[in-house]
Design an enzyme around this catalytic site. Sequence first.
Site, PDB file in Angstrom:
ATOM      1  N   VAL A 139    -110.188 -20.184  51.619  1.00  0.00           N
ATOM      2  CA  VAL A 139    -111.212 -19.226  52.048  1.00  0.00           C
ATOM      3  C   VAL A 139    -112.540 -19.496  51.317  1.00  0.00           C
ATOM      4  O   VAL A 139    -113.612 -19.273  51.876  1.00  0.00           O
ATOM      5  CB  VAL A 139    -110.722 -17.772  51.842  1.00  0.00           C
ATOM      6  CG1 VAL A 139    -111.812 -16.772  52.179  1.00  0.00           C
ATOM      7  CG2 VAL A 139    -109.485 -17.506  52.703  1.00  0.00           C
ATOM      8  N   CYS A 185    -103.374 -15.819  39.110  1.00  0.00           N
ATOM      9  CA  CYS A 185    -104.104 -17.075  39.303  1.00  0.00           C
ATOM     10  C   CYS A 185    -103.900 -18.036  38.141  1.00  0.00           C
ATOM     11  O   CYS A 185    -103.853 -19.245  38.330  1.00  0.00           O
ATOM     12  CB  CYS A 185    -105.586 -16.790  39.477  1.00  0.00           C
ATOM     13  SG  CYS A 185    -106.284 -15.827  38.123  1.00  0.00           S
ATOM     14  N   GLY A 216    -110.412 -15.728  45.104  1.00  0.00           N
ATOM     15  CA  GLY A 216    -109.348 -15.911  46.097  1.00  0.00           C
ATOM     16  C   GLY A 216    -108.947 -17.376  46.186  1.00  0.00           C
ATOM     17  O   GLY A 216    -109.090 -18.139  45.224  1.00  0.00           O
ATOM     18  N   SER A 217    -108.478 -17.750  47.356  1.00  0.00           N
ATOM     19  CA  SER A 217    -107.947 -19.102  47.531  1.00  0.00           C
ATOM     20  C   SER A 217    -109.061 -20.113  47.796  1.00  0.00           C
ATOM     21  O   SER A 217    -110.142 -19.762  48.267  1.00  0.00           O
ATOM     22  CB  SER A 217    -106.985 -19.103  48.723  1.00  0.00           C
ATOM     23  OG  SER A 217    -107.710 -18.755  49.894  1.00  0.00           O
ATOM     24  N   GLU A 251    -114.095 -17.944  42.046  1.00  0.00           N
ATOM     25  CA  GLU A 251    -112.987 -17.787  41.084  1.00  0.00           C
ATOM     26  C   GLU A 251    -111.723 -18.095  41.864  1.00  0.00           C
ATOM     27  O   GLU A 251    -111.225 -17.251  42.608  1.00  0.00           O
ATOM     28  CB  GLU A 251    -112.964 -16.351  40.553  1.00  0.00           C
ATOM     29  CG  GLU A 251    -114.210 -15.959  39.788  1.00  0.00           C
ATOM     30  CD  GLU A 251    -114.254 -16.562  38.384  1.00  0.00           C
ATOM     31  OE1 GLU A 251    -113.184 -16.934  37.866  1.00  0.00           O
ATOM     32  OE2 GLU A 251    -115.346 -16.666  37.827  1.00  0.00           O
TER      33      GLU A 251
HETATM   34  P1  NAD Z   1    -107.546 -15.011  49.961  1.00  0.00           P
HETATM   35  O1  NAD Z   1    -108.445 -16.172  49.840  1.00  0.00           O
HETATM   36  O2  NAD Z   1    -106.535 -14.998  51.046  1.00  0.00           O
HETATM   37  O3  NAD Z   1    -108.378 -13.650  50.133  1.00  0.00           O
HETATM   38  C1  NAD Z   1    -109.427 -13.304  49.273  1.00  0.00           C
HETATM   39  C2  NAD Z   1    -110.440 -12.499  50.038  1.00  0.00           C
HETATM   40  O4  NAD Z   1    -110.975 -13.287  51.098  1.00  0.00           O
HETATM   41  C3  NAD Z   1    -109.891 -11.218  50.664  1.00  0.00           C
HETATM   42  O5  NAD Z   1    -110.779 -10.148  50.400  1.00  0.00           O
HETATM   43  C4  NAD Z   1    -109.827 -11.546  52.142  1.00  0.00           C
HETATM   44  O6  NAD Z   1    -110.063 -10.416  52.974  1.00  0.00           O
HETATM   45  C5  NAD Z   1    -110.937 -12.552  52.320  1.00  0.00           C
HETATM   46  N1  NAD Z   1    -110.671 -13.486  53.428  1.00  0.00           N
HETATM   47  C6  NAD Z   1    -109.450 -13.966  53.817  1.00  0.00           C
HETATM   48  N2  NAD Z   1    -109.599 -14.819  54.854  1.00  0.00           N
HETATM   49  C7  NAD Z   1    -110.919 -14.872  55.124  1.00  0.00           C
HETATM   50  C8  NAD Z   1    -111.704 -15.583  56.096  1.00  0.00           C
HETATM   51  N3  NAD Z   1    -111.137 -16.402  56.973  1.00  0.00           N
HETATM   52  N4  NAD Z   1    -113.041 -15.400  56.087  1.00  0.00           N
HETATM   53  C9  NAD Z   1    -113.624 -14.581  55.182  1.00  0.00           C
HETATM   54  N5  NAD Z   1    -112.930 -13.891  54.253  1.00  0.00           N
HETATM   55  C10 NAD Z   1    -111.605 -14.029  54.224  1.00  0.00           C
HETATM   56  O7  NAD Z   1    -106.870 -14.880  48.514  1.00  0.00           O
HETATM   57  P2  NAD Z   1    -105.680 -13.960  48.055  1.00  0.00           P
HETATM   58  O8  NAD Z   1    -104.446 -14.407  48.759  1.00  0.00           O
HETATM   59  O9  NAD Z   1    -106.057 -12.532  48.119  1.00  0.00           O
HETATM   60  O10 NAD Z   1    -105.614 -14.342  46.512  1.00  0.00           O
HETATM   61  C11 NAD Z   1    -104.822 -15.372  46.022  1.00  0.00           C
HETATM   62  C12 NAD Z   1    -105.642 -16.517  45.524  1.00  0.00           C
HETATM   63  O11 NAD Z   1    -106.663 -16.050  44.663  1.00  0.00           O
HETATM   64  C13 NAD Z   1    -104.812 -17.466  44.689  1.00  0.00           C
HETATM   65  O12 NAD Z   1    -105.170 -18.780  44.993  1.00  0.00           O
HETATM   66  C14 NAD Z   1    -105.201 -17.116  43.265  1.00  0.00           C
HETATM   67  O13 NAD Z   1    -105.012 -18.171  42.362  1.00  0.00           O
HETATM   68  C15 NAD Z   1    -106.643 -16.763  43.437  1.00  0.00           C
HETATM   69  N6  NAD Z   1    -107.115 -15.884  42.371  1.00  0.00           N
HETATM   70  C16 NAD Z   1    -108.013 -16.369  41.481  1.00  0.00           C
HETATM   71  C17 NAD Z   1    -108.435 -15.571  40.428  1.00  0.00           C
HETATM   72  C18 NAD Z   1    -109.424 -16.082  39.407  1.00  0.00           C
HETATM   73  O14 NAD Z   1    -109.904 -15.282  38.618  1.00  0.00           O
HETATM   74  N7  NAD Z   1    -109.747 -17.351  39.387  1.00  0.00           N
HETATM   75  C19 NAD Z   1    -107.949 -14.280  40.306  1.00  0.00           C
HETATM   76  C20 NAD Z   1    -107.049 -13.811  41.244  1.00  0.00           C
HETATM   77  C21 NAD Z   1    -106.639 -14.633  42.280  1.00  0.00           C
END
Ligand code: NAD
Length: 470
Positions: free
Chosen positions: A202, A254, A198-199, A220
């Site tokens: 987070v 990503c 994710g981001s 990741e």
């Molecule tokens: P996100 O960080 O918003 O969410 C990811 C996960 O974290 C979700 O399951 C969400 O429920 C959880 N989450 C959100 N806020 C939280 C909090 N405050 N506390 C605990 N958990 C929390 O990410 P997204 O918007 O779903 O994904 C986009 C990001 O992910 C982009 O930055 C992208 O580049 C990255 N990404 C990376 C890869 C990789 O393989 N490196 C792959 C896909 C996406």
Amino acid sequence: MGVQELRYTPVDEIPAIREKSRAAFLSGRTKSIAFRKQQLLSLAYLLKDNATRFQEALTSDLGRPVFESNFLEIGTTIAEVKLMYDNVAKWSKPEYAAWSRNWFAMKPKVLKEPKGVALIIGPFNYPIFCTLNPVAGAIAAGNGCILKPSEQSPATAALLAELIPKYLDPELYSVVNGAIPETTKLLELQWDHILYTGSGRVARIVLAAAAKTLSPVTTELGGKSPVFIDPTADLKAITKRLMWGKVTNAGQTCIAPDYVLVQKDIVEPFIEACKDTLKEFYPDGAEASESYSRIISPASASRLKGLIDGTKGTIVYGGTSNIEERFVEPTIVKGVDFNDSLMSEEIFGPVLPIIAVENVDEAIKLVNSRDHPLALYVFSSNSAYKKKVFDNTQSGAAVANDVLLQAGAEGVPIGGIGPSGSGGYRGKFSFDTFTHYRTSLDNPKWVDMILGGRFPPYTVRCPLSWRGHR
Ligand code: NAD
């Protein structure tokens, strides 16, 4: 059958779900390679039997064309599970240390043991690939695991919650659905491994929580992946590949090319080639095309509109959006500098800023002034140009003459460096991520005829050679 509503897991049930997996893990059944293979086979069938339902769920969540869902998620994940199935027995074998005069009698070796129960937290953009690829790794390595899909892709999350207990051992493998409160509860618990995708925002929360329970974490993440264009490159050919990477999943990838560094004298022909490509991709415009995805939510579409509205560059293609419909048009912006709104964060949408540079040295300097990206792309048929860029930069992946494909290639990991992530997965790298390398040796009694001098009172001098290996 249609998509179903997402039911969040009650927060107070979450600790028991982890306990159930822990107890099943302690039963020892995952030690059996036959058991792991049977679970992997079931995982492949979970995807194969329900491919149409997954396609529908992805279309509901992301407006995804079926082609993209099959090519980028369902097909690659089935291939990954098959790879695990074929190799798990080989990968699980103990590795003996190289022969050494001092140590051979004790047969030092590394046992490949499961870490225990893993937590896998997924993002919305590739809600199958980014969850079931790690799940396959956790299974192959003999772990239990709890999957927490993104609540932003609710149709896929609901389908995973329905199917995983049907196809996989329901004690070892569970889905917890929800948003911040549910993930926060999960993160209060101790895990034998956490794989978070994710981001970066987070990720800081996940890592801080994991520090409290000493849970090991793979992150990741994302970032701004740059593209270098060799001024002698065949622009027509490269823009097709480049723009494909920018518009696939409406830019929500990503490893999507985030921005392009183009030598000043070829900016205009480069733009013309990009425009021609987009017209070829979407002859009646992207909004009318069945080959173009939507943005995950009106809020995310609105964020992208904000970035476009805020640019000091010139929009040379696209620029329109329909927030309610979650549509953002493929957009090209020239005259962008490093302080622009489009350079303030990962774009994560179908917008391509073009940064004009004097030469490759300036481009390298600019890229090195930012966080290490997840991917770095070079379009060139000149080996010296590619080598110069790769040798003088750092990134999760270094790719020449295409984009995105590295995530599907067998035998290489997906992973970042520094702020774009830590650790990696896919294939053997997934197996290793969820495996504890447990050192083992067995010392026969007779060795004390040689090593007996180690016991107090010390009567012999310790030869320095005992610190060497051979
Ligand atoms: P996100 O960080 O918003 O969410 C990811 C996960 O974290 C979700 O399951 C969400 O429920 C959880 N989450 C959100 N806020 C939280 C909090 N405050 N506390 C605990 N958990 C929390 O990410 P997204 O918007 O779903 O994904 C986009 C990001 O992910 C982009 O930055 C992208 O580049 C990255 N990404 C990376 C890869 C990789 O393989 N490196 C792959 C896909 C996406």
